[in-house]
Design an enzyme around this catalytic site. Structure first.
Site, PDB file in Angstrom:
ATOM      1  N   SER A   1      -8.970  -4.069  -2.673  1.00 15.74           N
ATOM      2  CA  SER A   1     -10.373  -3.847  -3.024  1.00 15.74           C
ATOM      3  C   SER A   1     -10.623  -4.032  -4.515  1.00 15.74           C
ATOM      4  O   SER A   1     -11.719  -4.415  -4.909  1.00 15.74           O
ATOM      5  CB  SER A   1     -10.838  -2.461  -2.575  1.00 15.74           C
ATOM      6  OG  SER A   1      -9.797  -1.703  -2.029  1.00 15.74           O
ATOM      7  N   TYR A   2      -9.632  -3.748  -5.353  1.00  9.25           N
ATOM      8  CA  TYR A   2      -9.836  -3.860  -6.798  1.00  9.25           C
ATOM      9  C   TYR A   2      -8.923  -4.883  -7.438  1.00  9.25           C
ATOM     10  O   TYR A   2      -8.880  -4.993  -8.646  1.00  9.25           O
ATOM     11  CB  TYR A   2      -9.624  -2.498  -7.469  1.00  9.25           C
ATOM     12  CG  TYR A   2     -10.508  -1.456  -6.860  1.00  9.25           C
ATOM     13  CD1 TYR A   2     -11.837  -1.369  -7.244  1.00  9.25           C
ATOM     14  CD2 TYR A   2     -10.035  -0.607  -5.859  1.00  9.25           C
ATOM     15  CE1 TYR A   2     -12.681  -0.452  -6.654  1.00  9.25           C
ATOM     16  CE2 TYR A   2     -10.870   0.320  -5.263  1.00  9.25           C
ATOM     17  CZ  TYR A   2     -12.189   0.381  -5.674  1.00  9.25           C
ATOM     18  OH  TYR A   2     -13.019   1.287  -5.088  1.00  9.25           O
ATOM     19  N   SER A   3      -8.156  -5.585  -6.635  1.00 11.02           N
ATOM     20  CA  SER A   3      -7.139  -6.449  -7.218  1.00 11.02           C
ATOM     21  C   SER A   3      -6.810  -7.641  -6.335  1.00 11.02           C
ATOM     22  O   SER A   3      -7.096  -7.649  -5.145  1.00 11.02           O
ATOM     23  CB  SER A   3      -5.867  -5.638  -7.430  1.00 11.02           C
ATOM     24  OG  SER A   3      -5.356  -5.212  -6.175  1.00 11.02           O
TER      25      SER A   3
ATOM     26  N   GLU B   1       4.693  -8.620   4.427  1.00 10.80           N
ATOM     27  CA  GLU B   1       4.594  -7.215   4.849  1.00 10.80           C
ATOM     28  C   GLU B   1       5.454  -6.927   6.078  1.00 10.80           C
ATOM     29  O   GLU B   1       5.576  -7.777   6.967  1.00 10.80           O
ATOM     30  CB  GLU B   1       3.136  -6.885   5.199  1.00 10.80           C
ATOM     31  CG  GLU B   1       2.192  -6.972   4.016  1.00 10.80           C
ATOM     32  CD  GLU B   1       0.725  -6.803   4.426  1.00 10.80           C
ATOM     33  OE1 GLU B   1       0.454  -6.664   5.634  1.00 10.80           O
ATOM     34  OE2 GLU B   1      -0.125  -6.814   3.527  1.00 10.80           O
TER      35      GLU B   1
ATOM     36  N   GLU C   1       1.947  -2.005   6.104  1.00 16.74           N
ATOM     37  CA  GLU C   1       1.344  -2.974   5.180  1.00 16.74           C
ATOM     38  C   GLU C   1       1.842  -2.776   3.750  1.00 16.74           C
ATOM     39  O   GLU C   1       1.810  -3.708   2.953  1.00 16.74           O
ATOM     40  CB  GLU C   1      -0.193  -2.833   5.133  1.00 16.74           C
ATOM     41  CG  GLU C   1      -0.905  -3.210   6.406  1.00 16.74           C
ATOM     42  CD  GLU C   1      -1.190  -1.998   7.278  1.00 16.74           C
ATOM     43  OE1 GLU C   1      -0.254  -1.171   7.498  1.00 16.74           O
ATOM     44  OE2 GLU C   1      -2.330  -1.870   7.750  1.00 16.74           O
ATOM     45  N   ASN C   2       2.248  -1.567   3.428  1.00 16.72           N
ATOM     46  CA  ASN C   2       2.713  -1.269   2.068  1.00 16.72           C
ATOM     47  C   ASN C   2       4.226  -1.314   1.943  1.00 16.72           C
ATOM     48  O   ASN C   2       4.780  -0.935   0.919  1.00 16.72           O
ATOM     49  CB  ASN C   2       2.183   0.091   1.608  1.00 16.72           C
ATOM     50  CG  ASN C   2       0.699   0.034   1.287  1.00 16.72           C
ATOM     51  OD1 ASN C   2       0.164  -1.049   1.016  1.00 16.72           O
ATOM     52  ND2 ASN C   2       0.024   1.172   1.334  1.00 16.72           N
TER      53      ASN C   2
ATOM     54  N   LYS D   1       2.634   2.963   4.968  1.00 18.91           N
ATOM     55  CA  LYS D   1       2.302   2.294   6.232  1.00 18.91           C
ATOM     56  C   LYS D   1       2.970   0.930   6.185  1.00 18.91           C
ATOM     57  O   LYS D   1       3.352   0.456   5.106  1.00 18.91           O
ATOM     58  CB  LYS D   1       0.780   2.160   6.390  1.00 18.91           C
ATOM     59  CG  LYS D   1       0.107   1.471   5.216  1.00 18.91           C
ATOM     60  CD  LYS D   1      -1.396   1.378   5.393  1.00 18.91           C
ATOM     61  CE  LYS D   1      -2.060   0.857   4.134  1.00 18.91           C
ATOM     62  NZ  LYS D   1      -3.500   0.679   4.277  1.00 18.91           N
TER      63      LYS D   1
END
Ligand code: ADE
Length: 320
Positions: free
Chosen positions: A44-46, A119, A162-163, A160
């Site tokens: 969202s920010y990167s 991922e 994804e991370n 999770k």
């Protein structure tokens, strides 16, 4: 204003001085030292870009954060937390390493380890679900990385699949510490004698962050996360690796939250009994009663795992 740089972001360069003498100059890396390539991921920010160090040709993943957007959305705190968390966690093979940070007028740049395997979620989706051996191996690496984070006073709060990234050896690397909670660094604090590690109140962290499916019940009921909240997420991940889907999933966030606080989940037929026992001892509503990292390591599901640095010298099992 708030974006202060610290000592880690420097390299050396050989230069000749005015007398023709060869000198090693300390230089700070900057945008101009990299060639930027394709987009590896977007948040969202990167945006995470592939980048190559022009001098060494080493590839990195560079997280580019938009300053304007961050200021507008009041996320400055989280950007600094991510950097501080990564700086505390360097030199663990299971955590994405931060090599340099720098900035220009519009953006902040975090130069990170590249994880070419993508991922864990993508890897899992390709094969559907993992067998016990794969789950044991990747689960053990994830737990070893969590232990390191917790030892350094970092609660991830958004673990999770994804991370969890995979490197070219198919070893895991945990990423995205933007929603981490920093506890007083136990190593620094114990030197100063200011921090009682047995006091659960001082290890509590307020406010909601994370992803619905992996959020711990204590975050939903008393809005506080602790180290054990990461172990709830770890239990969700073990369940998901073996069954292909997270234990708590519903049509929307609210329904998912209701399932979590009601501990409403079921094991699919054929779920391995030792793994079932482990998950049942992790998905426990009271965080104090959840299995500790030491107990997880000694659980029969992880029988045969040689804990410690040897874990990272092992060949990853073939995906099944
Ligand atoms: N996407 C986000 N972060 C990444 C990284 N460190 N390596 C590869 N892809 C990524």
């Amino acid at each position: 204003e708030e974006w202060k740089e610290r000592g880690a972001a420097v390299g050396t360069r050989q230069e000749y001085d005015a007398d023709g003498k060869l000198v090693l100059k300390t230089v700070k890396k900057g945008v101009k030292d990299f060639t930027f390539g394709r987009t590896l991921g977007e948040g969202s920010y990167s945006t995470v870009l592939l980048a190559t160090d022009k001098q060494t040709l080493k590839e990195y993943a560079v997280k580019v954060l938009d300053k304007k957007h961050i200021i507008k959305e009041k996320k400055i705190k989280y950007v600094n937390i991510e950097k501080e968390a990564l700086n505390r966690l360097i030199e663990h093979p299971g955590i994405v390493r931060l090599y340099y940070t720098f900035q220009d007028n519009s953006s902040l740049y975090y130069v990170l380890d590249i994880a070419n395997g993508g991922e864990l979620l993508g890897v899992l989706k390709k094969v559907g679900s993992f067998d016990e051996e794969c789950t044991r191996f990747f689960g053990a690496q994830i737990l070893d990385a969590i232990e390191h984070m917790h030892n350094r006073g970092v609660i991830h709060r958004d673990l999770k699949p994804e991370n969890v990234l995979m490197d070219d050896q198919m070893h895991i690397k945990i990423t995205d510490f933007g929603t981490a909670k920093l506890l007083p660094d136990p190593r620094k604090a114990s030197e100063l004698g200011i921090y009682d590690m047995q006091d659960p109140e001082s290890t509590r962290a307020k406010s909601f962050v994370g992803t619905a499916e992996y959020v711990s019940p204590e975050l939903l009921t008393d809005k506080s996360a602790c180290k054990a909240s990461d172990l709830w997420a770890f239990g969700c991940i073990i369940y998901q690796l073996l069954s292909g889907r997270p234990p708590f999933k519903a049509g929307n966030e609210y329904q998912t939250f209701q399932k979590i606080v009601g501990l409403e989940y079921e094991f699919p037929p054929g779920f391995p009994p030792a793994a079932r026992d482990l998950v049942e001892r992790l998905l426990v509503l009271d965080p104090q009663r959840r299995l500790s990292i030491e107990h997880i390591k000694n659980h029969e599901f992880f029988d045969g795992i040689a804990w410690g640095r040897g874990l990272w010298k092992q060949k990853a099992p073939r995906l099944r």
